[in-house]
Motif scaffolding. Structure first.
Motif, PDB file in Angstrom:
ATOM      1  N   ASN A   4      43.422  -9.153  18.291  1.00 54.30           N
ATOM      2  CA  ASN A   4      43.885  -9.929  17.138  1.00 54.30           C
ATOM      3  C   ASN A   4      43.377  -9.329  15.834  1.00 54.30           C
ATOM      4  O   ASN A   4      44.115  -9.222  14.854  1.00 54.30           O
ATOM      5  CB  ASN A   4      43.430 -11.388  17.237  1.00 54.30           C
ATOM      6  CG  ASN A   4      44.149 -12.152  18.316  1.00 54.30           C
ATOM      7  OD1 ASN A   4      45.192 -11.735  18.802  1.00 54.30           O
ATOM      8  ND2 ASN A   4      43.580 -13.268  18.717  1.00 54.30           N
ATOM      9  N   HIS A   8      45.885  -7.785  13.178  1.00 52.90           N
ATOM     10  CA  HIS A   8      45.998  -8.517  11.916  1.00 52.90           C
ATOM     11  C   HIS A   8      45.811  -7.583  10.727  1.00 52.90           C
ATOM     12  O   HIS A   8      46.581  -7.605   9.770  1.00 52.90           O
ATOM     13  CB  HIS A   8      44.971  -9.652  11.863  1.00 52.90           C
ATOM     14  CG  HIS A   8      45.172 -10.573  10.704  1.00 52.90           C
ATOM     15  ND1 HIS A   8      44.557 -10.381   9.494  1.00 52.90           N
ATOM     16  CD2 HIS A   8      45.955 -11.660  10.563  1.00 52.90           C
ATOM     17  CE1 HIS A   8      44.936 -11.327   8.660  1.00 52.90           C
ATOM     18  NE2 HIS A   8      45.780 -12.115   9.286  1.00 52.90           N
ATOM     19  N   GLU A  52      38.726 -14.401  16.154  1.00 56.01           N
ATOM     20  CA  GLU A  52      39.496 -13.685  17.192  1.00 56.01           C
ATOM     21  C   GLU A  52      40.113 -14.710  18.138  1.00 56.01           C
ATOM     22  O   GLU A  52      41.266 -14.612  18.510  1.00 56.01           O
ATOM     23  CB  GLU A  52      38.578 -12.709  17.932  1.00 56.01           C
ATOM     24  CG  GLU A  52      39.238 -11.919  19.032  1.00 56.01           C
ATOM     25  CD  GLU A  52      40.207 -10.846  18.564  1.00 56.01           C
ATOM     26  OE1 GLU A  52      41.048 -10.441  19.380  1.00 56.01           O
ATOM     27  OE2 GLU A  52      40.152 -10.401  17.406  1.00 56.01           O
ATOM     28  N   GLU A  75      42.722 -18.743  14.981  1.00 59.76           N
ATOM     29  CA  GLU A  75      42.879 -17.330  15.273  1.00 59.76           C
ATOM     30  C   GLU A  75      43.549 -16.608  14.103  1.00 59.76           C
ATOM     31  O   GLU A  75      44.511 -17.117  13.520  1.00 59.76           O
ATOM     32  CB  GLU A  75      43.730 -17.128  16.537  1.00 59.76           C
ATOM     33  CG  GLU A  75      43.053 -17.525  17.826  1.00 59.76           C
ATOM     34  CD  GLU A  75      43.100 -19.007  18.171  1.00 59.76           C
ATOM     35  OE1 GLU A  75      42.430 -19.394  19.124  1.00 59.76           O
ATOM     36  OE2 GLU A  75      43.783 -19.778  17.475  1.00 59.76           O
ATOM     37  N   ASN A  76      43.012 -15.430  13.785  1.00 58.36           N
ATOM     38  CA  ASN A  76      43.513 -14.559  12.710  1.00 58.36           C
ATOM     39  C   ASN A  76      43.211 -15.066  11.306  1.00 58.36           C
ATOM     40  O   ASN A  76      43.792 -14.564  10.346  1.00 58.36           O
ATOM     41  CB  ASN A  76      45.019 -14.294  12.848  1.00 58.36           C
ATOM     42  CG  ASN A  76      45.354 -13.602  14.139  1.00 58.36           C
ATOM     43  OD1 ASN A  76      44.615 -12.741  14.600  1.00 58.36           O
ATOM     44  ND2 ASN A  76      46.464 -13.982  14.740  1.00 58.36           N
ATOM     45  N   TRP A  77      42.334 -16.026  11.167  1.00 57.79           N
ATOM     46  CA  TRP A  77      41.936 -16.513   9.855  1.00 57.79           C
ATOM     47  C   TRP A  77      40.507 -16.077   9.590  1.00 57.79           C
ATOM     48  O   TRP A  77      39.700 -15.933  10.501  1.00 57.79           O
ATOM     49  CB  TRP A  77      42.024 -18.034   9.780  1.00 57.79           C
ATOM     50  CG  TRP A  77      43.415 -18.598   9.842  1.00 57.79           C
ATOM     51  CD1 TRP A  77      44.571 -17.946  10.168  1.00 57.79           C
ATOM     52  CD2 TRP A  77      43.793 -19.954   9.595  1.00 57.79           C
ATOM     53  NE1 TRP A  77      45.629 -18.814  10.136  1.00 57.79           N
ATOM     54  CE2 TRP A  77      45.189 -20.052   9.791  1.00 57.79           C
ATOM     55  CE3 TRP A  77      43.084 -21.087   9.233  1.00 57.79           C
ATOM     56  CZ2 TRP A  77      45.884 -21.242   9.627  1.00 57.79           C
ATOM     57  CZ3 TRP A  77      43.780 -22.275   9.072  1.00 57.79           C
ATOM     58  CH2 TRP A  77      45.168 -22.344   9.254  1.00 57.79           C
TER      59      TRP A  77
END
Length: 190
Positions: A4, A8, A52, A75-77
């Motif tokens: 991720n 990203h 992740e 996730e992805n923040w």
């Protein structure tokens, strides 16, 4: 490794395989249990945290002794107390896992070295900060322009899967509602 995270970043900047390896030198992976703290009030925020997997919340304790959630991260923040991080001052916030989480930390003290070695990462973080700031501005507008019920409906429409993952009292805190009123809204809107 960290699919991720790398994916990203590659959505916003280009990274060669060699550059990915350089980037990985600057990260610290963390495996955390539910309710683990990354930051507590009075501490200095020492890293920028990428989710992740899992879910985080950032909150403070208000004058009534109640938790007030100001931000979530899925996730992805990314999540950090950016004032504490950039100024290296004590934080008024807590950052805590809501569920077990895999976190990637980039230490504040190593960030400039990372930018020197991979200048495109500075562009990546600028884009992330612009997006985060824009989201904050939009949130303020919604809180001032819309009713609590409209804010709830909007949040649920934007993040339907997220609403199922977090406890109702946390969602109520974030939206500025009582848990009882949130329960009424959930019944009313299904």
């Amino acid at each position: 490794m960290y699919p991720n995270f790398i994916q990203h970043i590659k959505r916003y900047i280009s990274l060669s395989e060699d550059e990915e390896q350089i980037l990985l030198k600057y990260i610290k992976p963390l495996t955390l249990k539910k309710k683990a703290y990354l930051l507590q009030e009075g501490e200095i925020c020492k890293a920028n945290y990428f989710v992740e997997s899992g879910c985080l919340r950032m909150f403070f304790i208000n004058e009534k002794g109640t938790e007030q959630i100001v931000q979530f991260a899925l996730e992805n923040w990314w999540l950090a107390d950016y004032m504490s991080l950039t100024m290296q001052t004590k934080s008024p916030f807590y950052i805590q896992t809501i569920e077990p989480a895999e976190i990637i930390a980039i230490d504040f003290k190593k960030q400039d070295e990372l930018f020197d070695e991979l200048p495109q990462m500075e562009r990546y973080f600028r884009i992330m900060m612009q997006r985060a700031y824009a989201a904050t501005q939009r949130r303020f507008k919604f809180f001032h322009d819309y009713t609590k019920e409209e804010n709830y409906r909007f949040f649920v429409s934007l993040f339907p899967e997220f609403v199922q993952r977090i406890p109702q009292y946390m969602l109520a805190s974030y939206l500025g509602l009582t848990p009882e009123y949130l329960s009424e809204l959930r019944k009313k809107h299904g």
